[in-house]
Write an enzyme that holds these catalytic residues in place. Structure first.
Site, PDB file in Angstrom:
ATOM      1  N   HIS A   1      15.095   3.871  30.798  1.00 15.18           N
ATOM      2  CA  HIS A   1      14.277   3.653  29.609  1.00 15.18           C
ATOM      3  C   HIS A   1      14.744   4.522  28.453  1.00 15.18           C
ATOM      4  O   HIS A   1      15.647   5.334  28.597  1.00 15.18           O
ATOM      5  CB  HIS A   1      12.790   3.830  29.918  1.00 15.18           C
ATOM      6  CG  HIS A   1      12.390   5.216  30.299  1.00 15.18           C
ATOM      7  ND1 HIS A   1      12.090   6.175  29.368  1.00 15.18           N
ATOM      8  CD2 HIS A   1      12.261   5.795  31.513  1.00 15.18           C
ATOM      9  CE1 HIS A   1      11.769   7.301  29.996  1.00 15.18           C
ATOM     10  NE2 HIS A   1      11.877   7.091  31.290  1.00 15.18           N
TER      11      HIS A   1
ATOM     12  N   SER B   1       6.483   5.728  29.244  1.00 14.26           N
ATOM     13  CA  SER B   1       6.695   5.540  30.672  1.00 14.26           C
ATOM     14  C   SER B   1       6.896   4.065  30.978  1.00 14.26           C
ATOM     15  O   SER B   1       6.462   3.196  30.237  1.00 14.26           O
ATOM     16  CB  SER B   1       5.496   6.069  31.456  1.00 14.26           C
ATOM     17  OG  SER B   1       4.393   5.226  31.264  1.00 14.26           O
ATOM     18  N   LYS B   2       7.588   3.843  32.068  1.00 13.43           N
ATOM     19  CA  LYS B   2       7.869   2.476  32.460  1.00 13.43           C
ATOM     20  C   LYS B   2       6.578   1.734  32.756  1.00 13.43           C
ATOM     21  O   LYS B   2       6.397   0.592  32.357  1.00 13.43           O
ATOM     22  CB  LYS B   2       8.736   2.487  33.720  1.00 13.43           C
ATOM     23  CG  LYS B   2      10.016   3.262  33.511  1.00 13.43           C
ATOM     24  CD  LYS B   2      10.620   3.713  34.837  1.00 13.43           C
ATOM     25  CE  LYS B   2      11.695   4.766  34.575  1.00 13.43           C
ATOM     26  NZ  LYS B   2      12.289   5.305  35.793  1.00 13.43           N
ATOM     27  N   ARG B   3       5.714   2.412  33.475  1.00 15.00           N
ATOM     28  CA  ARG B   3       4.493   1.745  33.892  1.00 15.00           C
ATOM     29  C   ARG B   3       3.661   1.284  32.713  1.00 15.00           C
ATOM     30  O   ARG B   3       3.201   0.154  32.644  1.00 15.00           O
ATOM     31  CB  ARG B   3       3.668   2.689  34.771  1.00 15.00           C
ATOM     32  CG  ARG B   3       2.268   2.158  35.041  1.00 15.00           C
ATOM     33  CD  ARG B   3       1.681   2.705  36.293  1.00 15.00           C
ATOM     34  NE  ARG B   3       2.458   2.344  37.477  1.00 15.00           N
ATOM     35  CZ  ARG B   3       2.039   2.589  38.715  1.00 15.00           C
ATOM     36  NH1 ARG B   3       0.894   3.188  38.907  1.00 15.00           N
ATOM     37  NH2 ARG B   3       2.775   2.253  39.746  1.00 15.00           N
TER      38      ARG B   3
ATOM     39  N   GLY C   1       6.276  -0.939  29.922  1.00 10.36           N
ATOM     40  CA  GLY C   1       7.028  -2.096  30.391  1.00 10.36           C
ATOM     41  C   GLY C   1       8.337  -2.317  29.675  1.00 10.36           C
ATOM     42  O   GLY C   1       9.042  -1.373  29.334  1.00 10.36           O
TER      43      GLY C   1
END
Length: 497
Positions: free
Chosen positions: A17, A246-248, A251
């Site tokens: 990311h 964050s990835k969560r 996305g």
RNA sequence: GUCCCCAUCGUCUAGCUUGGCCCAGGACACCGGCCUUUCACGCCGGCGACAGGGGUUCAAAUCCCCUUGGGGACGCCA
């Protein structure tokens, strides 16, 4: 002075990311600037969460960004024996000890402390167990972890950070942390230090979220009898609500592969993220690779966190507008044949690529790209707003339809007639075409703009674009005439609105 | 709860080390104008910030203190 060795050490638990890409970029820049080496090390000790798919996307991401590394990838999991060896050494030297507290007990204590709003560090229950007590517990079959023993007394750990300056941490604010799990596997804090030692890392450039680990790691270096590397902690990248990216939570919009799919030029993206937390000290914002390497330095990294201003549900921007504007700048200024190489896969994906663009139509292809790139922001735009230049399968923009077709129903007759008239003229250069259109407008007592804009909509489907006559020239006489003669579909669409 | 870090336009930032050149500069975004057949092109202009309060000083965005705000860390995750 010895060679600079830096590393990028991602854990393969998701895609690459924005934040980790920036860390990779800064490490890469520093290595290239100093003539040092960049080592890629995969921190895969968390077997539960590490995946091959994730590793692949990270490597792909690095390659796409153009960040090459000199050694690796090395895998942390392959060195766990060394890590536990180091732990045993610390144990033997009395710098670490066995702790028999169970996870459940500790969790309970932590919860209780949290509720009582008290400190919730490890309380040192097993810190001073006698040799007999240890033997006794082991004989009873109780499993243990190994904890590092924070030095006694009122001292403090001091280290110098290239970005934050001199930092100190009192021993009393540190707790004895676990370095080896009860199943014998080593933990990050230790593994990381042992690996950095083995890999000869001289500078650790990482996110500021690693700042809290630093004092403990410095202690580890000292306990292992090694010199500490030079640290440079970079500020974090936050979202528009000031929360860590964050990835969560975010996305796709923070995934590197998303930017590739959306039509970013890799270097434009690097250029943009380099500016999130670093500046050259003057007004420059556009840097070639060489320029950025030349100008980059650790002490011009900011101390405050920056916001990656992703726009959600914005019809105009799908990401930080500044990222888009930098990308647009590169699209406009990059060498045209280099651009052609980047547009090719985009057209291929859209199913409108023709081999001849690299053969007999190359001249035409390049000049057409040059004509339309002026107002594009992403490579994908070439297959979207630019589609009509390459294929007949273009759509019409609703705004164009409303403004230029719905309001002028007479064009339904006029446009095909114009097609016929254009068919009769000799060549097809801009001047001739323009003369013809204006003449027709005068005969019909219409404003030239009505016809010209109608033609733009019919022939390109777009509201905006290059000079109409240049555009027609690029699209070509035959296709233009063809499109003008068959405008029924447009009016049917207009009626359906 | 403890510890740590940070604080200039909406966003990215320059200026802070070595106070005066800063009633704060640039970029993006936004708004307006111009150009034009059109435009998320180009050109010109505008809006817009030193978080607050105390000091120190002839002079503070720059140094010190406090408050507030934001972030991070405190795992048998990495």
């Amino acid at each position: 002075m010895s060679e600079v060795r830096v590393r990028f050490a991602p854990s393969p638990t998701g895609y690459l990311h924005i934040g980790s890409a920036r860390t990779a970029l800064y490490n890469w820049l520093y290595a290239r600037k100093t003539g040092g080496k960049l080592i890629l090390r995969i921190e895969d000790t968390d077997l539960e969460r590490s995946t091959k798919a994730s590793l692949d996307t990270i490597i792909e991401g690095m390659k796409w960004l153009g960040l090459d590394w000199d050694e690796g990838p090395y895998y942390q999991s392959e060195h766990s024996a060394e890590h536990t060896e180091a732990a045993k050494k610390l144990l033997a030297e009395g710098k670490a000890y066995k702790c028999f507290c169970t996870k459940e007990e500790l969790d309970q204590k932590r919860e209780a402390a949290k509720e009582a709003k008290a400190e919730y560090g490890y309380d040192g229950t097993c810190r001073n167990l006698s040799a007999e007590e240890v033997a006794e517990k082991e004989a009873a079959g109780i499993t243990s972890v190994i904890r590092f023993k924070i030095p006694d007394g009122i001292g403090e750990v001091v280290f110098e950070d290239k970005v934050y300056g001199r930092l100190e941490k009192r021993y009393s604010d540190l707790e004895d942390f676990v370095i080896v799990r009860s199943d014998g596997s080593p933990l990050y804090l230790l593994s990381n230090v042992v690996d950095d030692l083995r890999d000869g890392i001289t500078h650790i450039i990482r996110g500021q979220d690693g700042l809290g680990n630093t004092p403990r790691q410095v202690l580890l270096y000292e306990a292992l009898g090694a010199a500490t590397p030079i640290y440079a902690h970079m500020p974090l990248t936050l979202d528009s609500k000031k929360a860590k990216i964050s990835k969560r939570k975010h996305g796709e919009a923070v995934a590197i592969h998303f930017y590739r799919e959306m039509g970013f030029i890799p270097w434009a993206f690097c250029n943009f993220i380099a500016l999130l937390g670093w500046s050259p000290g003057d007004d420059r914002e556009i840097f070639s690779r060489e320029e950025l390497i030349e100008n980059f330095s650790l002490d011009r990294i900011n101390r405050s966190n920056s916001v990656f201003n992703i726009q959600v549900n914005d019809p105009k921007f799908f990401t930080d507008p500044k990222a888009l504007s930098i990308n647009a700048h590169y699209i406009k200024t990059i060498d045209i044949s280099e651009l052609a190489g980047m547009v090719k896969p985009v057209l291929e994906r859209a199913g409108i690529w023709e081999e001849s663009y690299e053969g007999e139509k190359r001249e035409w292809f390049l000049s057409t790209l040059d004509l339309i790139r002026e107002r594009f922001h992403t490579l994908n735009n070439f297959a979207e707003g630019g589609r009509a230049y390459f294929d007949d399968s273009y759509e019409v923009e609703e705004r164009a339809l409303k403004r230029n077709i719905v309001k002028s129903p007479e064009l339904r007759e006029i446009l095909p007639k114009l097609g016929e008239r254009l068919e009769k003229i000799e060549g097809f250069d801009g001047e001739d075409v323009e003369r013809e259109m204006r003449a027709m407008a005068e005969e019909l007592d219409l404003k030239p703009g009505t016809i010209i804009n109608g033609v733009r909509t019919a022939v390109t489907g777009q509201l905006a674009g290059p000079s109409m006559f240049a555009a027609l020239g690029a699209i070509g006489k035959e296709r233009v005439i063809d499109r003008l003669k068959n405008v029924d579909w447009l009016f049917k669409k207009a009626e359906a609105l």
